[in-house]
Design an enzyme around this catalytic site. Sequence first.
Site, mmCIF file in Angstrom:
data_model
loop_
_atom_site.group_PDB
_atom_site.id
_atom_site.type_symbol
_atom_site.label_atom_id
_atom_site.label_comp_id
_atom_site.label_asym_id
_atom_site.label_seq_id
_atom_site.Cartn_x
_atom_site.Cartn_y
_atom_site.Cartn_z
ATOM 1 N N SER A 26 18.368 1.866 -9.841
ATOM 2 C CA SER A 26 16.952 1.500 -9.700
ATOM 3 C C SER A 26 16.145 2.723 -10.110
ATOM 4 C CB SER A 26 16.635 1.078 -8.267
ATOM 5 O OG SER A 26 17.059 2.062 -7.350
ATOM 6 N N GLU A 28 12.275 4.905 -10.082
ATOM 7 C CA GLU A 28 10.960 5.104 -9.467
ATOM 8 C C GLU A 28 9.963 5.627 -10.504
ATOM 9 O OE1 GLU A 28 10.469 7.131 -5.516
ATOM 10 O OE2 GLU A 28 9.169 8.438 -6.686
ATOM 11 N N TYR A 60 2.964 5.532 -4.005
ATOM 12 C CA TYR A 60 1.626 5.385 -3.434
ATOM 13 C C TYR A 60 1.135 6.805 -3.206
ATOM 14 C CZ TYR A 60 -1.618 2.600 -0.502
ATOM 15 O OH TYR A 60 -2.690 1.924 0.023
ATOM 16 N N ALA A 62 -0.618 10.340 -2.105
ATOM 17 C CA ALA A 62 -0.875 10.878 -0.771
ATOM 18 C C ALA A 62 -2.241 10.411 -0.277
ATOM 19 C CB ALA A 62 -0.808 12.395 -0.802
ATOM 20 N N ASP A 120 2.660 11.652 3.459
ATOM 21 C CA ASP A 120 2.375 13.058 3.772
ATOM 22 C C ASP A 120 0.902 13.218 4.066
ATOM 23 O OD1 ASP A 120 4.889 14.264 3.647
ATOM 24 O OD2 ASP A 120 4.862 14.087 1.457
ATOM 25 N N LYS A 178 13.848 2.854 12.220
ATOM 26 C CA LYS A 178 13.336 2.114 11.051
ATOM 27 C C LYS A 178 14.267 0.927 10.730
ATOM 28 C CE LYS A 178 12.668 6.095 8.558
ATOM 29 N NZ LYS A 178 12.089 7.020 7.541
ATOM 30 N N GLN A 225 8.927 23.322 -11.751
ATOM 31 C CA GLN A 225 8.245 22.311 -10.934
ATOM 32 C C GLN A 225 9.148 21.830 -9.786
ATOM 33 O OE1 GLN A 225 7.070 18.529 -12.818
ATOM 34 N NE2 GLN A 225 5.167 19.613 -13.316
ATOM 35 N N PHE A 229 8.327 21.920 -5.780
ATOM 36 C CA PHE A 229 8.296 20.692 -4.991
ATOM 37 C C PHE A 229 9.379 20.711 -3.903
ATOM 38 C CE2 PHE A 229 8.727 16.118 -4.176
ATOM 39 C CZ PHE A 229 7.408 15.896 -3.799
ATOM 40 N N HIS A 279 19.325 5.651 -7.148
ATOM 41 C CA HIS A 279 17.884 5.468 -7.376
ATOM 42 C C HIS A 279 17.399 6.711 -8.131
ATOM 43 C CE1 HIS A 279 13.857 3.906 -6.525
ATOM 44 N NE2 HIS A 279 13.492 5.117 -6.165
ATOM 45 N N ARG A 285 9.439 9.491 -17.184
ATOM 46 C CA ARG A 285 10.032 9.760 -18.500
ATOM 47 C C ARG A 285 11.411 9.112 -18.550
ATOM 48 N NH1 ARG A 285 11.404 16.156 -19.106
ATOM 49 N NH2 ARG A 285 12.959 15.363 -20.553
HETATM 50 P P1 FAD Z 1 8.894 8.756 9.239
HETATM 51 O O1 FAD Z 1 10.187 8.064 9.191
HETATM 52 O O2 FAD Z 1 7.790 8.137 10.003
HETATM 53 O O3 FAD Z 1 9.158 10.224 9.791
HETATM 54 C C1 FAD Z 1 8.284 11.294 9.479
HETATM 55 C C2 FAD Z 1 8.433 12.442 10.450
HETATM 56 O O4 FAD Z 1 7.860 12.052 11.689
HETATM 57 C C3 FAD Z 1 9.853 12.873 10.732
HETATM 58 O O5 FAD Z 1 9.889 14.260 10.868
HETATM 59 C C4 FAD Z 1 10.162 12.194 12.053
HETATM 60 O O6 FAD Z 1 11.107 12.952 12.802
HETATM 61 C C5 FAD Z 1 8.799 12.180 12.733
HETATM 62 N N1 FAD Z 1 8.629 11.025 13.634
HETATM 63 C C6 FAD Z 1 8.946 9.729 13.381
HETATM 64 N N2 FAD Z 1 8.614 8.943 14.416
HETATM 65 C C7 FAD Z 1 8.050 9.759 15.342
HETATM 66 C C8 FAD Z 1 7.479 9.558 16.630
HETATM 67 N N3 FAD Z 1 7.426 8.334 17.200
HETATM 68 N N4 FAD Z 1 6.967 10.632 17.296
HETATM 69 C C9 FAD Z 1 7.001 11.856 16.748
HETATM 70 N N5 FAD Z 1 7.544 12.123 15.529
HETATM 71 C C10 FAD Z 1 8.055 11.092 14.833
HETATM 72 N N6 FAD Z 1 5.064 9.790 0.113
HETATM 73 C C11 FAD Z 1 3.908 9.217 -0.316
HETATM 74 O O7 FAD Z 1 2.820 9.641 0.088
HETATM 75 N N7 FAD Z 1 3.931 8.172 -1.216
HETATM 76 C C12 FAD Z 1 5.087 7.656 -1.693
HETATM 77 O O8 FAD Z 1 5.059 6.718 -2.494
HETATM 78 C C13 FAD Z 1 6.322 8.218 -1.238
HETATM 79 N N8 FAD Z 1 7.515 7.724 -1.654
HETATM 80 C C14 FAD Z 1 8.685 8.237 -1.127
HETATM 81 C C15 FAD Z 1 9.910 7.645 -1.495
HETATM 82 C C16 FAD Z 1 11.097 8.147 -0.979
HETATM 83 C C17 FAD Z 1 12.393 7.476 -1.367
HETATM 84 C C18 FAD Z 1 11.091 9.281 -0.107
HETATM 85 C C19 FAD Z 1 12.392 9.861 0.407
HETATM 86 C C20 FAD Z 1 9.888 9.875 0.251
HETATM 87 C C21 FAD Z 1 8.666 9.350 -0.237
HETATM 88 N N9 FAD Z 1 7.439 9.891 0.137
HETATM 89 C C22 FAD Z 1 6.257 9.326 -0.318
HETATM 90 C C23 FAD Z 1 7.367 11.038 1.044
HETATM 91 C C24 FAD Z 1 7.261 10.634 2.519
HETATM 92 O O9 FAD Z 1 6.061 9.932 2.737
HETATM 93 C C25 FAD Z 1 7.292 11.905 3.337
HETATM 94 O O10 FAD Z 1 8.569 12.491 3.264
HETATM 95 C C26 FAD Z 1 6.837 11.781 4.772
HETATM 96 O O11 FAD Z 1 6.598 13.081 5.288
HETATM 97 C C27 FAD Z 1 7.833 11.096 5.689
HETATM 98 O O12 FAD Z 1 7.859 9.762 5.501
HETATM 99 P P2 FAD Z 1 8.893 8.822 6.306
HETATM 100 O O13 FAD Z 1 8.618 7.459 5.865
HETATM 101 O O14 FAD Z 1 10.243 9.367 6.236
HETATM 102 O O15 FAD Z 1 8.309 9.056 7.789
#
Ligand code: FAD
Length: 315
Positions: A26, A28, A60, A62, A120, A178, A225, A229, A279, A285
């Site tokens: 897949s 991205e 999506y 930030a 983030d 999750k 880069q 990152f 993935h 690119r």
């Molecule tokens: P979560 O699973 O919610 O966890 C985030 C953090 O919060 C973890 O440290 C966890 O320990 C903590 N946490 C979770 N639940 C709780 C709770 N109840 N109380 C306290 N702490 C808690 N970012 C974007 O903005 N746009 C994108 O399109 C995007 N695509 C991504 C695709 C992939 C495959 C990956 C791996 C990352 C992507 N990201 C994207 C980055 C992602 O949004 C960040 O890594 C973000 O910081 C964490 O997202 P998560 O869904 O893992 O969060």
Amino acid sequence: MNNNLTPFPQELIFHVGDVSAAPTVSFEFFPPKTEEMEQRLWETIVELAPLRPAFVSVTYGAGGTTRERTHATVRRILKETSLTPAAHLTCVGASRAAVDEVARAYWESGVRHIVALRGDPPQGSTVYAPYPGGYAYANELVEGLRRVGDFEISVAAFPEKHPESPSFEQDMEVLKRKVDAGATRAITQYFFDADLFYRFMERVEKAGIKIPIVPGILPIGNFAQVLKFSHMCGASVPPWLHEMFDGLDGQPVTRNLVAAYVAVEQCRKLQQQGVRQFHFYTLNRADLTAAVCHVLGVRRQADARAEPTRETAQG
Ligand code: FAD
């Protein structure tokens, strides 16, 4: 003829270009900002579509900054290609009602796969704070999506743990939450050392998590880069990778070949661990991802093009 030659290891013979062992892939993409970038993305999609990815996902920005552009890109993929799009969606900067509305719009336009993320902090802030009245974490978003429609839901996973997680145990707890909320697949943050994934999968198994975990592969188009990152997202860059790209700044062709080699090696090591799905973070690119897929045995299929479908061509 010399019969004393040591035979190649079986797994090497089996994997290199072996179509019968081809993995599922897949891709991205990120939503383009300008017309020129849109053009480039579309060329990339046209190039990669014949590899028949299981799905293609669109990120999506930030803070939800690309809401419209993500939606437009996903809609175009849905309308003009035979690909299955997955829309990324985050919790950042929006109320539950607003996020639900975006999800409903996706459902109504025929999108059935969401990559559900916390997101983030928006530019300018370093610490994440849940939006008032919003979904605080990804597990809550997954729950919310389940109420909107019967989506396929992918979530993020972190072989090196999420940088904000205090421990691997807590990180696995979060992934489990999750999954319990209804996630159907996890896609990992990129990593370069295949052993990290092996150790991660041991923890996944111990936690009793059963959904497919798909490793995220980043073919390295720009090493500087990637360094920048990786520092932000907590992915380690091993010394051997620095050595691999050392001295290649002014040699784009060699650099590209090295990048493809590195990604192929990584995928082959993962295949030896039993991985059958990858993935790819394409960064819009096609060249590196296409080359890696080809070596892994993924072949272009003539009937899977990113051309207007008969329906759209006829208006
Ligand atoms: P979560 O699973 O919610 O966890 C985030 C953090 O919060 C973890 O440290 C966890 O320990 C903590 N946490 C979770 N639940 C709780 C709770 N109840 N109380 C306290 N702490 C808690 N970012 C974007 O903005 N746009 C994108 O399109 C995007 N695509 C991504 C695709 C992939 C495959 C990956 C791996 C990352 C992507 N990201 C994207 C980055 C992602 O949004 C960040 O890594 C973000 O910081 C964490 O997202 P998560 O869904 O893992 O969060």
